[in-house]
Design an enzyme around this catalytic site. Structure first.
Site, short mmCIF file in Angstrom:
data_model
loop_
_atom_site.label_atom_id
_atom_site.label_comp_id
_atom_site.label_asym_id
_atom_site.label_seq_id
_atom_site.Cartn_x
_atom_site.Cartn_y
_atom_site.Cartn_z
N TRP A 156 -3.59 7.39 2.49
CA TRP A 156 -4.18 8.68 2.12
C TRP A 156 -3.60 9.24 0.83
O TRP A 156 -4.11 10.21 0.29
CB TRP A 156 -3.98 9.70 3.26
CG TRP A 156 -2.57 9.73 3.75
CD1 TRP A 156 -2.07 9.07 4.84
CD2 TRP A 156 -1.45 10.41 3.16
NE1 TRP A 156 -0.72 9.29 4.96
CE2 TRP A 156 -0.30 10.12 3.94
CE3 TRP A 156 -1.30 11.25 2.04
CZ2 TRP A 156 0.95 10.62 3.65
CZ3 TRP A 156 -0.04 11.75 1.75
CH2 TRP A 156 1.06 11.44 2.54
N ASN A 157 -2.48 8.69 0.34
CA ASN A 157 -1.81 9.41 -0.76
C ASN A 157 -2.47 9.16 -2.14
O ASN A 157 -2.34 9.98 -3.02
CB ASN A 157 -0.30 9.14 -0.79
CG ASN A 157 0.06 7.70 -0.97
OD1 ASN A 157 -0.82 6.82 -0.90
ND2 ASN A 157 1.32 7.43 -1.18
N GLY A 233 0.29 0.67 2.41
CA GLY A 233 0.70 1.64 3.43
C GLY A 233 2.15 1.42 3.79
O GLY A 233 2.93 0.90 2.99
N SER A 234 2.48 1.78 5.01
CA SER A 234 3.90 1.73 5.41
C SER A 234 4.35 0.29 5.68
O SER A 234 3.54 -0.56 6.06
CB SER A 234 4.11 2.59 6.65
OG SER A 234 3.35 2.06 7.72
N GLU A 255 1.34 -3.79 -0.36
CA GLU A 255 1.98 -2.77 -1.20
C GLU A 255 2.55 -1.74 -0.22
O GLU A 255 1.81 -0.92 0.32
CB GLU A 255 0.96 -2.09 -2.11
CG GLU A 255 0.26 -3.03 -3.07
CD GLU A 255 1.09 -3.40 -4.29
OE1 GLU A 255 2.10 -2.71 -4.56
OE2 GLU A 255 0.75 -4.38 -4.95
N LEU A 256 3.85 -1.81 0.03
CA LEU A 256 4.40 -1.06 1.17
C LEU A 256 5.30 0.08 0.71
O LEU A 256 5.23 0.52 -0.43
CB LEU A 256 5.14 -2.04 2.09
CG LEU A 256 4.30 -3.23 2.54
CD1 LEU A 256 5.10 -4.20 3.38
CD2 LEU A 256 3.04 -2.79 3.28
N CYS A 289 4.61 6.33 -3.05
CA CYS A 289 5.50 5.24 -2.65
C CYS A 289 6.61 5.02 -3.68
O CYS A 289 7.65 4.50 -3.35
CB CYS A 289 4.69 3.96 -2.47
SG CYS A 289 3.66 3.62 -3.89
N GLU A 463 -0.51 -5.75 -7.99
CA GLU A 463 -1.82 -5.20 -8.30
C GLU A 463 -1.78 -4.66 -9.72
O GLU A 463 -0.77 -4.09 -10.15
CB GLU A 463 -2.19 -4.10 -7.30
CG GLU A 463 -2.44 -4.67 -5.90
CD GLU A 463 -2.95 -3.64 -4.89
OE1 GLU A 463 -2.68 -2.44 -5.05
OE2 GLU A 463 -3.62 -4.07 -3.93
P1 NAP Z 1 0.31 3.89 7.20
O1 NAP Z 1 0.58 4.72 8.37
O2 NAP Z 1 0.89 2.52 7.16
O3 NAP Z 1 -1.28 3.79 7.07
C1 NAP Z 1 -1.92 3.11 6.03
C2 NAP Z 1 -3.28 2.64 6.53
O4 NAP Z 1 -3.07 1.68 7.55
C3 NAP Z 1 -4.14 3.74 7.14
O5 NAP Z 1 -5.49 3.49 6.81
C4 NAP Z 1 -3.88 3.56 8.62
O6 NAP Z 1 -4.86 4.09 9.46
C5 NAP Z 1 -3.82 2.04 8.69
N1 NAP Z 1 -3.22 1.50 9.91
C6 NAP Z 1 -2.25 2.04 10.69
N2 NAP Z 1 -2.02 1.24 11.77
C7 NAP Z 1 -2.85 0.18 11.65
C8 NAP Z 1 -3.12 -0.99 12.44
N3 NAP Z 1 -2.46 -1.23 13.59
N4 NAP Z 1 -4.05 -1.85 12.01
C9 NAP Z 1 -4.74 -1.62 10.88
N5 NAP Z 1 -4.55 -0.54 10.09
C10 NAP Z 1 -3.62 0.34 10.47
O7 NAP Z 1 0.75 4.58 5.85
P2 NAP Z 1 0.37 6.04 5.35
O8 NAP Z 1 1.26 6.99 6.07
O9 NAP Z 1 -1.09 6.29 5.37
O10 NAP Z 1 0.77 5.93 3.80
C11 NAP Z 1 2.04 6.16 3.36
C12 NAP Z 1 2.78 4.85 3.17
O11 NAP Z 1 2.11 4.04 2.23
C13 NAP Z 1 4.15 5.07 2.60
O12 NAP Z 1 5.07 4.22 3.23
C14 NAP Z 1 3.99 4.69 1.14
O13 NAP Z 1 5.18 4.31 0.52
C15 NAP Z 1 3.02 3.59 1.23
N6 NAP Z 1 2.32 3.37 -0.05
C16 NAP Z 1 2.64 2.28 -0.79
C17 NAP Z 1 2.02 2.08 -2.02
C18 NAP Z 1 2.39 0.89 -2.85
O14 NAP Z 1 1.68 0.60 -3.80
N7 NAP Z 1 3.46 0.17 -2.53
C19 NAP Z 1 1.08 2.98 -2.49
C20 NAP Z 1 0.77 4.08 -1.71
C21 NAP Z 1 1.39 4.27 -0.47
P3 NAP Z 1 -4.45 5.20 10.59
O15 NAP Z 1 -3.85 6.34 9.85
O16 NAP Z 1 -5.73 5.49 11.27
O17 NAP Z 1 -3.45 4.59 11.51
#
Ligand code: NAP
Length: 483
Positions: A156-157, A233-234, A255-256, A289, A463
């Site tokens: 979402w960020n 994501g995370s 990308e975590l 992130c 990316e």
């Molecule tokens: P998140 O909780 O990991 O969620 C990311 C996405 O994954 C959401 O669409 C989420 O949907 C989905 N998801 C969760 N559980 C899943 C499962 N079991 N199977 C499939 N999909 C699943 O992360 P967030 O809180 O949205 O984002 C913040 C994180 O992203 C931070 O750790 C940040 O550092 C990281 N991030 C990294 C980068 C990079 O380029 N490295 C860029 C941006 C953000 P639901 O919410 O419905 O569970």
């Protein structure tokens, strides 16, 4: 809330996009984090539609992959034109669903557009090679081919840039895509799909499915027709998806999360370092992130640095992102607010001192005061977890060796920053930091032109840049004999 007035209100979609059609009943409300008001609702689809999306993408694959590169490039350029034409509306939609200030949202739309532009061009430069053959009267050729159907799951960020950073190189390479945006921010993804539709992208080439993550993610991981899973994501969810994807031996690009150190050496330009800290810490309310998560400041300038940082942090204007004065919006939801408060309370209990901020903002809701903490120890939870909020914890250090050890003492390895003027030290420190990206006297890491990504538990793959498209291409070697 400041009013969400769009030139083209039809960009706000309440259905998902599957095989070139808008499907599903609006069900899950999408709330504006600035005031909790609903913007619209989107469907809660299941593994049935997730699988149907893969079927659509699979059917679209060969015709799309078989197009001339110039045809794919032209389609991406038409998408780019649509995005540019609707830039202001896209930025408002992004701010309304995510909360970031309009200026940051407009920057993100330009950033999102830059991936479409760059990869439209890169589509024309996918070239193979001819290698010296190991046999007489023969040729060895290496071709680069689209990997196949790609699944993308995004956070979402950065609700717009993370969509195009995956879809544009995939489509340019000749792949087709199924995508699930974060449940908090699906509207940017759906608006981008609407614009792709208007641009005439073929039916099934890009599909956007909304709904619960687990069944959709599992359906895509289990489906052997999906050849690549791209996740942002995370780290926790990344590991889970990696395990699930192993059953069909898919390629994964991840990308975590991060835990970026921000180091200020004794000879740093103090003003530049303070401005760098403001940019690297408080952008997107600390929810990126690559946000500075731990500020290490040399003993000799520590007091001057924290005093000046606190002054600058006090000047940040907090408010609704749609208000043009706003520099810091709300946090995404109450869970994020709770996490920030918990980490802060733990740090204070352990001896940290609040120099400014430290409390929920008087605006209420999920607003939090921009905060500076000093007397922070590297053993505190606030320095070991991603804060994902507007809190800058400052740790003192006295030697280069000590600070490098502390900076690397984390499972993460996404971004690191440091400020200093000694060139020898700059290269020495850059070499020793175990991170995929290092900002030296600069924090502006994000650009289409660079390979964005992390090492250790911050991810796999890159990316952006010409490296970004390689993730979506597979090498095939042809041996031609009897010549
Ligand atoms: P998140 O909780 O990991 O969620 C990311 C996405 O994954 C959401 O669409 C989420 O949907 C989905 N998801 C969760 N559980 C899943 C499962 N079991 N199977 C499939 N999909 C699943 O992360 P967030 O809180 O949205 O984002 C913040 C994180 O992203 C931070 O750790 C940040 O550092 C990281 N991030 C990294 C980068 C990079 O380029 N490295 C860029 C941006 C953000 P639901 O919410 O419905 O569970």
């Amino acid at each position: 809330m400041a009013r969400l007035e769009l030139n083209d209100p039809s960009l706000i979609k309440s259905q998902a996009y599957l095989n070139g059609a808008w499907v599903g009943e609006p069900q899950d409300p999408i709330l504006n984090p600035a005031d909790g008001t609903p913007i619209t609702s989107v469907p809660a689809l299941s593994e049935v539609e997730a699988e149907a999306a893969v079927s659509a993408a699979y059917q679209a694959l060969q015709p799309w992959a078989g197009q001339l590169a110039a045809v794919r490039a032209a389609a991406l350029r038409r998408w780019l034109e649509q995005i540019r034409q609707h830039r202001d509306d896209l930025a408002k939609i992004l701010t309304a669903e995510q909360g970031k200030p309009l200026a940051e949202a407009s920057w993100e739309i330009d950033y999102a557009a830059s991936f479409v532009e760059f990869y439209a061009e890169e589509a024309l430069r996918i070239a193979g090679e001819i290698l010296p053959s190991h046999l007489p009267k023969s040729r060895v050729m290496v071709t680069k081919n689209p990997i196949g159907v790609c699944a993308a799951i995004t956070p979402w960020n950065f609700p717009a840039a993370m969509i195009t950073r995956k879809c544009a190189p995939a489509l340019a390479a000749g792949c087709t895509v199924v995508l699930k945006p974060a449940p908090e921010t699906p509207l940017s993804a759906l608006a981008l799909a609407e614009l792709a539709d208007r641009a005439g992208l073929p039916q099934g080439a890009m599909n956007v499915i909304t709904g619960p993550a687990e069944p959709i993610g599992r359906a895509w991981c289990d489906d052997p027709r999906v050849r690549l899973l791209g996740f942002t994501g995370s780290t926790e969810v990344g590991k889970l998806l990696m395990r699930q994807a192993s059953q069909t031996v898919k390629k994964v690009t991840l990308e975590l999360g991060g835990n970026a150190p921000f180091i200020v050496f004794a000879d740093a330009d103090l003003e530049a370092a303070v401005e760098g800290a403001i940019a690297a810490k408080f952008r997107n309310t600390g929810q990126t992130c690559i946000c500075a998560n731990r500020l290490f400041v040399h003993d000799s300038i520590h007091d001057r640095f924290v005093e000046r940082l606190a002054e600058r942090v006090n000047e940040l204007v907090v408010g609704d992102g749609l208000d043009p004065e706003t520099q810091q919006g709300p946090l995404i939801n109450t869970a994020a607010l709770d996490k920030v408060q918990k980490l802060l309370a733990d740090a204070v209990a352990g001896g940290a001192r609040v120099l400014t901020g430290g409390k929920p903002h008087p605006l209420g809701g999920t607003y939090f005061q921009p905060t500076v903490l000093d007397r922070v120890a590297p053993t505190m939870a606030i320095t070991q977890q991603e804060i994902f909020g507007p809190v800058a914890p400052v740790i003192r250090f006295s030697s280069e060796a000590e600070v490098i050890t502390q900076a690397n003492d984390t499972p993460y390895g996404l971004a690191a920053y440091f400020y200093g003027r000694d060139l020898g030290q700059a290269f020495r420190v850059a070499d020793r930091l175990e991170y995929g990206m290092v900002g030296i006297n600069s924090t502006a890491l994000g650009s289409v032109a660079v390979p964005f990504g992390g090492v250790k538990q911050s991810g796999i793959g890159r990316e952006g840049s010409h490296h970004g498209i390689d993730e979506y291409l597979e090498l095939k070697y042809l041996l031609v004999g009897g010549l």
